[in-house]
Scaffold this motif. Structure first.
Motif, mmCIF file in Angstrom:
data_model
loop_
_atom_site.group_PDB
_atom_site.id
_atom_site.type_symbol
_atom_site.label_atom_id
_atom_site.label_comp_id
_atom_site.label_asym_id
_atom_site.label_seq_id
_atom_site.Cartn_x
_atom_site.Cartn_y
_atom_site.Cartn_z
ATOM 1 N N GLY A 1 0.813 -1.244 0.071
ATOM 2 C CA GLY A 1 -0.064 0.347 -0.062
ATOM 3 C C GLY A 1 1.125 1.338 0.029
ATOM 4 O O GLY A 1 1.609 1.104 -0.722
ATOM 5 N N ILE A 2 0.152 2.214 0.262
ATOM 6 C CA ILE A 2 1.262 3.735 0.836
ATOM 7 C C ILE A 2 2.453 3.490 1.479
ATOM 8 O O ILE A 2 1.958 3.359 2.639
ATOM 9 N N ALA A 3 3.312 4.208 0.719
ATOM 10 C CA ALA A 3 4.559 4.221 1.919
ATOM 11 C C ALA A 3 4.298 5.597 2.819
ATOM 12 O O ALA A 3 4.497 6.634 2.266
ATOM 13 N N GLY A 4 4.605 5.682 4.296
ATOM 14 C CA GLY A 4 4.347 6.462 4.941
ATOM 15 C C GLY A 4 3.448 7.768 4.802
ATOM 16 O O GLY A 4 1.855 6.360 4.192
ATOM 17 N N SER A 5 3.247 8.613 3.874
ATOM 18 C CA SER A 5 2.184 9.221 4.151
ATOM 19 C C SER A 5 2.089 9.710 2.301
ATOM 20 O O SER A 5 1.487 10.386 1.942
ATOM 21 N N GLY A 6 2.708 9.163 1.672
ATOM 22 C CA GLY A 6 3.160 9.132 0.227
ATOM 23 C C GLY A 6 4.065 10.093 -0.196
ATOM 24 O O GLY A 6 4.464 10.957 0.385
ATOM 25 N N PRO A 7 3.696 9.853 -1.590
ATOM 26 C CA PRO A 7 2.822 9.087 -2.945
ATOM 27 C C PRO A 7 3.836 7.641 -3.023
ATOM 28 O O PRO A 7 2.654 7.015 -4.160
#
Length: 309
Positions: A256-262
């Motif tokens: 999914g998203i790594a940390g807060s993205g992107p």
């Protein structure tokens, strides 16, 4: 004779691990920052950046400088440090750029001082760098960067970090060249969640931690689900749903998203699958003309690494 200078690699990290917002994190091999830290006789922190990101050099405004100021307050002799930093982890990437600076600085400083501080102490110091970067103290990036492997942040105050020696999985990351600031990504989150969603999320967090500890890839795959954060944050990332599904179709366990993205990450059992997943990511963003970088690595069970002393 006391050593005066050391060079370290400070690796990228993936926070949250889909369902574990602010409590789970994982260290990976690439990308990584290179940092030289020198012990000096004057009680100050001097920062020199050799990259092109134009980060602040005032210590209290710098993710590497602020943790060193905290460390110096806890040391019983007047000391100072000079940092030369070359960042390869782009700020705003979702790959723990500020955490690499913070963790790298305190690990190097501790090494030069003869390791008087515990890893838990170093995480506590490094959290000051995260506060500079994001406005709050959190440990889900700095803890895995210092401890290596997968970490659980059971509590921040008091700090309680649980380190897990993760199974030998491969991590594929794509970093589309857009920026999402952590502070902004937090602002769009709901302040309240439904109890049924919270219960499902707790089950996934428990399942994911158990999966890592038991090295059960099926349990890991089944637990990589987020019903609270990802549905909101994913709208900020182009083609997120398409990439996630295509990667799972290619054999990835999930992600999914790594940390807060992107950035987006995916876990795979073999390097061959991880490489195929990278091709899927590259194809998707090439199709829409969005510049990007991809990385394939293993879970890094070492954390910040002393490479020259």
């Amino acid at each position: 004779m006391q050593q005066k200078k050391v060079t370290i690699h400070a690796p990228a990290t993936v926070a949250n691990l889909v369902c574990g917002f602010d409590v789970l994190g994982m260290c990976i091999d690439a990308p990584f920052d290179v940092m030289e830290v020198e012990l000096i006789n004057t009680p100050e922190v001097i920062i020199k950046n050799t990259d092109s990101y134009h980060l602040p050099t005032a210590p209290h405004l710098n993710a590497a400088g602020a943790p060193l100021l905290e460390l110096m307050l806890s040391f019983n002799k007047p000391i100072g440090f000079k940092i030369t930093s070359n960042k390869n982890i782009k700020p705003g990437s979702g790959l723990g750029s500020s955490a690499a600076s913070a963790a790298g600085a305190v690990v190097a400083a501790n090494y030069l001082l003869g390791n008087p501080f515990s890893k838990n102490d170093l995480v506590r110091f490094a959290m000051a760098g995260e506060k500079v970067a994001t406005g709050i103290k959190h440990a889900d990036n700095v803890a895995p960067c210092i401890y290596g492997g997968v970490t659980v942040i059971r509590s921040i105050f008091p700090l309680d970090v649980i380190n897990i020696d993760a199974p030998p999985l491969y991590v594929t990351v794509v970093h589309p060249q857009i920026e999402i600031k952590t502070a902004d990504a937090r602002q769009i989150l709901r302040k309240e969640v439904l109890l049924k969603d919270a219960i499902k999320q707790w089950g996934n967090i428990a399942g994911l931690v158990a999966g890592f500890m038991k090295k059960d890839v099926n349990l890991i795959a089944n637990s990589l689900e987020d019903v609270i954060i990802e549905p909101i944050r994913s709208i900020l990332i182009p083609r997120f749903d398409d990439i996630k599904q295509a990667c799972k179709n290619a054999g990835a366990l999930g992600g999914g998203i790594a940390g807060s993205g992107p950035s987006i990450f995916m876990l795979s059992e073999t390097k061959a699958i991880a490489d195929t997943v990278a091709q899927v990511m590259q194809h998707t963003y090439t199709e829409i003309g969005l510049p990007h970088f991809t990385y394939v690595s293993q879970i890094n069970n070492e954390g910040v690494k002393i490479i020259q002393s």
